[in-house]
Design a protein around this motif. Structure first.
Motif, PDB file in Angstrom:
ATOM      1  N   UNK A 106      -2.031  18.598  23.403  1.00  0.00           N
ATOM      2  CA  UNK A 106      -1.090  19.599  23.827  1.00  0.00           C
ATOM      3  C   UNK A 106      -1.799  20.529  24.815  1.00  0.00           C
ATOM      4  N   UNK A 107      -1.142  20.875  25.913  1.00  0.00           N
ATOM      5  CA  UNK A 107      -1.780  21.754  26.893  1.00  0.00           C
ATOM      6  C   UNK A 107      -2.169  23.108  26.283  1.00  0.00           C
ATOM      7  N   UNK A 108      -3.288  23.652  26.741  1.00  0.00           N
ATOM      8  CA  UNK A 108      -3.793  24.923  26.211  1.00  0.00           C
ATOM      9  C   UNK A 108      -2.828  26.077  26.442  1.00  0.00           C
ATOM     10  N   UNK A 109      -1.983  25.962  27.463  1.00  0.00           N
ATOM     11  CA  UNK A 109      -1.072  27.072  27.768  1.00  0.00           C
ATOM     12  C   UNK A 109      -0.079  27.338  26.628  1.00  0.00           C
ATOM     13  N   UNK A 110       0.090  26.374  25.720  1.00  0.00           N
ATOM     14  CA  UNK A 110       0.992  26.547  24.580  1.00  0.00           C
ATOM     15  C   UNK A 110       0.305  27.212  23.393  1.00  0.00           C
ATOM     16  N   UNK A 111      -1.001  27.431  23.503  1.00  0.00           N
ATOM     17  CA  UNK A 111      -1.734  28.072  22.423  1.00  0.00           C
ATOM     18  C   UNK A 111      -2.056  27.089  21.320  1.00  0.00           C
ATOM     19  N   UNK A 112      -2.427  27.629  20.140  1.00  0.00           N
ATOM     20  CA  UNK A 112      -2.751  26.745  19.018  1.00  0.00           C
ATOM     21  C   UNK A 112      -1.541  25.904  18.631  1.00  0.00           C
ATOM     22  N   UNK A 113      -1.777  24.730  18.046  1.00  0.00           N
ATOM     23  CA  UNK A 113      -0.687  23.798  17.728  1.00  0.00           C
ATOM     24  C   UNK A 113       0.359  24.436  16.831  1.00  0.00           C
ATOM     25  N   UNK A 114      -0.030  25.376  15.997  1.00  0.00           N
ATOM     26  CA  UNK A 114       0.921  25.971  15.044  1.00  0.00           C
ATOM     27  C   UNK A 114       2.003  26.784  15.755  1.00  0.00           C
ATOM     28  N   UNK A 115       1.684  27.353  16.900  1.00  0.00           N
ATOM     29  CA  UNK A 115       2.665  28.191  17.597  1.00  0.00           C
ATOM     30  C   UNK A 115       3.865  27.376  18.104  1.00  0.00           C
ATOM     31  N   UNK A 116       3.659  26.300  18.878  1.00  0.00           N
ATOM     32  CA  UNK A 116       4.831  25.525  19.293  1.00  0.00           C
ATOM     33  C   UNK A 116       5.537  24.864  18.110  1.00  0.00           C
ATOM     34  N   UNK A 117       4.758  24.473  17.090  1.00  0.00           N
ATOM     35  CA  UNK A 117       5.370  23.872  15.911  1.00  0.00           C
ATOM     36  C   UNK A 117       6.286  24.877  15.214  1.00  0.00           C
ATOM     37  N   UNK A 118       5.843  26.117  15.085  1.00  0.00           N
ATOM     38  CA  UNK A 118       6.661  27.162  14.468  1.00  0.00           C
ATOM     39  C   UNK A 118       7.923  27.405  15.284  1.00  0.00           C
ATOM     40  N   UNK A 119       7.785  27.467  16.587  1.00  0.00           N
ATOM     41  CA  UNK A 119       8.962  27.665  17.443  1.00  0.00           C
ATOM     42  C   UNK A 119       9.946  26.510  17.309  1.00  0.00           C
ATOM     43  N   UNK A 120       9.417  25.281  17.295  1.00  0.00           N
ATOM     44  CA  UNK A 120      10.272  24.110  17.151  1.00  0.00           C
ATOM     45  C   UNK A 120      11.019  24.153  15.823  1.00  0.00           C
ATOM     46  N   UNK A 121      10.308  24.394  14.714  1.00  0.00           N
ATOM     47  CA  UNK A 121      10.943  24.437  13.392  1.00  0.00           C
ATOM     48  C   UNK A 121      11.997  25.549  13.330  1.00  0.00           C
ATOM     49  N   UNK A 122      11.711  26.693  13.940  1.00  0.00           N
ATOM     50  CA  UNK A 122      12.670  27.800  13.939  1.00  0.00           C
ATOM     51  C   UNK A 122      13.947  27.373  14.674  1.00  0.00           C
ATOM     52  N   UNK A 123      13.786  26.675  15.790  1.00  0.00           N
ATOM     53  CA  UNK A 123      14.964  26.244  16.560  1.00  0.00           C
ATOM     54  C   UNK A 123      15.729  25.138  15.847  1.00  0.00           C
ATOM     55  N   UNK A 124      15.050  24.326  15.080  1.00  0.00           N
ATOM     56  CA  UNK A 124      15.734  23.303  14.285  1.00  0.00           C
ATOM     57  C   UNK A 124      16.554  23.967  13.195  1.00  0.00           C
ATOM     58  N   UNK A 125      15.961  24.915  12.476  1.00  0.00           N
ATOM     59  CA  UNK A 125      16.658  25.526  11.353  1.00  0.00           C
ATOM     60  C   UNK A 125      17.792  26.440  11.775  1.00  0.00           C
ATOM     61  N   UNK A 126      17.703  27.075  12.940  1.00  0.00           N
ATOM     62  CA  UNK A 126      18.813  27.939  13.363  1.00  0.00           C
ATOM     63  C   UNK A 126      19.815  27.202  14.256  1.00  0.00           C
ATOM     64  N   UNK A 127      19.689  25.874  14.318  1.00  0.00           N
ATOM     65  CA  UNK A 127      20.624  24.987  15.007  1.00  0.00           C
ATOM     66  C   UNK A 127      20.714  25.217  16.517  1.00  0.00           C
TER      67      UNK A 127
END
Length: 76
Positions: free
Chosen positions: A1-22
């Motif tokens: 994953x490109x460094x500009x996205x930060x640690x892997x947990x950050x995009x993963x958290x954003x993705x999960x949040x967008x999945x759960x809020x539809x």
């Protein structure tokens, strides 16, 4: 994953949040509505049972292979 996205947990958290809020479902519905208005979607769908097959486990098959003849329903 490109460094500009930060640690892997950050995009993963954003993705999960967008999945759960539809968010993704709303985006898909909006894209479909826009394409439907423009006439870009052809809705009729057909499924032929000779092409659509279930996996053996979906059909109720026993684990471990076929049933011995002595255990088969109706065996005396």
């Amino acid at each position: 994953m490109p460094e500009r996205y930060g640690p892997w947990a950050m995009p993963h958290t954003r993705f999960r949040r967008r999945v759960t809020n539809e968010t993704f479902e709303r985006m898909l519905r909006a894209a479909r509505a826009k394409a439907d208005v423009a006439g870009d979607i052809y809705w009729p769908v057909s499924a032929d049972s000779t092409v659509v097959r279930a996996h053996q486990h979906a059909a109720g098959a026993r684990k471990g292979g076929p049933m011995p003849a002595s255990d088969a329903p109706g065996a005396a």
